[in-house]
Design a protein around this motif. Structure first.
Motif, PDB file in Angstrom:
ATOM      1  N   PRO A  32      -4.815  -9.521  -7.508  1.00  0.00           N
ATOM      2  CA  PRO A  32      -5.233 -10.520  -8.501  1.00  0.00           C
ATOM      3  C   PRO A  32      -6.613 -10.188  -9.053  1.00  0.00           C
ATOM      4  CG  PRO A  32      -5.346 -11.397  -6.258  1.00  0.00           C
ATOM      5  CD  PRO A  32      -4.632 -10.095  -6.170  1.00  0.00           C
ATOM      6  N   GLY A  33      -6.728 -10.331 -10.357  1.00  0.00           N
ATOM      7  CA  GLY A  33      -8.007 -10.034 -11.001  1.00  0.00           C
ATOM      8  C   GLY A  33      -8.225  -8.572 -11.304  1.00  0.00           C
ATOM      9  N   GLN A  34      -7.348  -7.693 -10.762  1.00  0.00           N
ATOM     10  CA  GLN A  34      -7.512  -6.258 -10.985  1.00  0.00           C
ATOM     11  C   GLN A  34      -6.251  -5.584 -11.516  1.00  0.00           C
ATOM     12  OE1 GLN A  34      -9.960  -4.026  -7.960  1.00  0.00           O
ATOM     13  NE2 GLN A  34      -9.591  -5.849  -6.714  1.00  0.00           N
ATOM     14  N   GLY A  35      -5.115  -6.233 -11.365  1.00  0.00           N
ATOM     15  CA  GLY A  35      -3.884  -5.668 -11.900  1.00  0.00           C
ATOM     16  C   GLY A  35      -3.319  -4.531 -11.068  1.00  0.00           C
ATOM     17  N   LEU A  36      -2.584  -3.628 -11.736  1.00  0.00           N
ATOM     18  CA  LEU A  36      -1.932  -2.514 -11.054  1.00  0.00           C
ATOM     19  C   LEU A  36      -2.946  -1.471 -10.607  1.00  0.00           C
ATOM     20  CD1 LEU A  36       1.213  -2.000 -13.314  1.00  0.00           C
ATOM     21  CD2 LEU A  36       1.194  -2.837 -10.956  1.00  0.00           C
TER      22      LEU A  36
ATOM     23  N   ARG B 216       0.837  -1.185   0.000  1.00  0.00           N
ATOM     24  CA  ARG B 216       0.000   0.000   0.000  1.00  0.00           C
ATOM     25  C   ARG B 216       0.882   1.249   0.000  1.00  0.00           C
ATOM     26  NH1 ARG B 216      -5.202  -0.841   0.247  1.00  0.00           N
ATOM     27  NH2 ARG B 216      -5.717   1.275   0.889  1.00  0.00           N
ATOM     28  N   ILE B 217       0.611   2.125  -0.935  1.00  0.00           N
ATOM     29  CA  ILE B 217       1.361   3.372  -1.051  1.00  0.00           C
ATOM     30  C   ILE B 217       0.595   4.443  -0.296  1.00  0.00           C
ATOM     31  CG2 ILE B 217       2.298   5.074  -2.646  1.00  0.00           C
ATOM     32  CD1 ILE B 217       2.241   2.837  -4.791  1.00  0.00           C
ATOM     33  N   PRO B 218       1.185   5.008   0.769  1.00  0.00           N
ATOM     34  CA  PRO B 218       0.463   6.010   1.573  1.00  0.00           C
ATOM     35  C   PRO B 218      -0.088   7.137   0.696  1.00  0.00           C
ATOM     36  CG  PRO B 218       2.488   5.366   2.680  1.00  0.00           C
ATOM     37  CD  PRO B 218       2.527   4.722   1.317  1.00  0.00           C
ATOM     38  N   GLY B 219      -1.377   7.415   0.876  1.00  0.00           N
ATOM     39  CA  GLY B 219      -2.034   8.471   0.115  1.00  0.00           C
ATOM     40  C   GLY B 219      -2.503   8.049  -1.257  1.00  0.00           C
ATOM     41  N   VAL B 220      -2.135   6.840  -1.686  1.00  0.00           N
ATOM     42  CA  VAL B 220      -2.526   6.358  -3.020  1.00  0.00           C
ATOM     43  C   VAL B 220      -3.420   5.128  -2.911  1.00  0.00           C
ATOM     44  CG1 VAL B 220      -1.712   5.451  -5.232  1.00  0.00           C
ATOM     45  CG2 VAL B 220      -0.447   7.286  -4.082  1.00  0.00           C
ATOM     46  N   GLY B 221      -2.956   4.109  -2.172  1.00  0.00           N
ATOM     47  CA  GLY B 221      -3.717   2.874  -2.014  1.00  0.00           C
ATOM     48  C   GLY B 221      -2.903   1.669  -2.423  1.00  0.00           C
TER      49      GLY B 221
END
Length: 271
Positions: free
Chosen positions: A222-226, A212-217
């Motif tokens: 899996p199933g959703q990618g980047l 998890r990137i703080p402030g980004v998410g």
């Protein structure tokens, strides 16, 4: 000499950092208010456990069980990937389940990793023998003071059926006006759940985006990618709410970063 000390401190920091990120269980609490919640179920507490992946949280899963117990659940939902197909150890995960069933009624749907083990029947039989409600494309009714709500479960699409077809099978005999709670492993199918007018869906699978990137998410799921859309928390689509647990364990990627293991507490209230 100073350089060696700095390297030593950095390595110690990284070991502690990674340990905390992968072993420190947090509890995320949410309150759901709707006039559709039957008044007799006002205050009902649901504890969601997801994506354990055979992880260990203390001797005989003591730390995990204590967190669930402290949440004072009325029901416990296990939303898939209780085991990991890469290191299958059902007994290790059952150590927690044996204690969960002493706390509250437990409802379970499988995830993609159970299917990948090719041991679905073995897992279903083991859980059923403990008194777990295995929700394989079916529904059940909870009743209080003459009022009812339905708990629904659908299997993972790897079992060979479309999610929409599994939902149709599970909801065939549920009146449209009844409040419904769905256990379904994959959050990326949210549009399908919404189109079927489910009130609340409980999912996992995304592992919070793993990193998890703080402030980004979340970074990847899996199933959703980047930069996946559904990784943690509550999402809304028309009259449907999706609850996505960050889960507890890891699979192919061995570490969580800024993504503590999580159990979810979801409390229903009549608005």
């Amino acid at each position: 000499m100073k350089k060696l000390l700095y390297i030593g401190f950095f390595l110690i920091f990284m070991v502690v950092f990674l340990y905390i990120n992968n072993h420190w269980i947090v509890v995320s609490e949410h309150v759901y208010e709707s006039e559709r919640v039957p008044s007799s179920f006002d205050g009902m507490r649901i504890v969601q456990v997801s994506d354990l992946h055979d992880a260990v949280f203390g001797s005989r899963q003591k730390k995990l069980v204590q967190k669930v117990k402290n949440a004072n659940p009325d029901v416990i939902f296990i939303t898939g990937d209780l085991v990991d197909s890469n290191r299958y150890n059902l007994e290790q995960s059952l150590q927690a389940v044996r204690q969960f069933v002493k706390l509250a009624d437990v409802y379970y749907v499988l995830g993609n990793h159970e299917v990948a083990t090719n041991k679905v029947n073995e897992i279903y039989e083991a859980l059923s023998s403990l008194g777990v409600h295995v929700m394989a494309n079916t529904s059940t009714v909870l009743e209080r003071n003459g009022e009812r709500l339905s708990i629904i479960g659908v299997e993972d699409p790897l079992m060979g059926m479309e999610t929409n077809d599994m939902l149709a099978m599970a909801t065939a005999h549920i009146p449209q006006e009844r409040f419904t709670l769905l256990l379904a492993h994959r959050p990326e199918m949210f549009d399908v759940y919404g189109d079927n007018k489910i009130d609340v869906v409980f999912s996992g699978h995304a592992h919070g985006g793993q990193i998890r990137i703080p402030g980004v998410g979340g970074l990847v799921a899996p199933g959703q990618g980047l930069f996946p859309k559904y990784t943690a928390g509550i999402y809304e689509k028309d009259a449907t709410s999706l609850v996505v647990s960050r889960g507890l364990g890891n699979s192919t990627v061995p570490y969580r970063i800024f993504n503590l293991p999580e159990i979810v507490v979801f409390e229903l209230h009549n608005k």
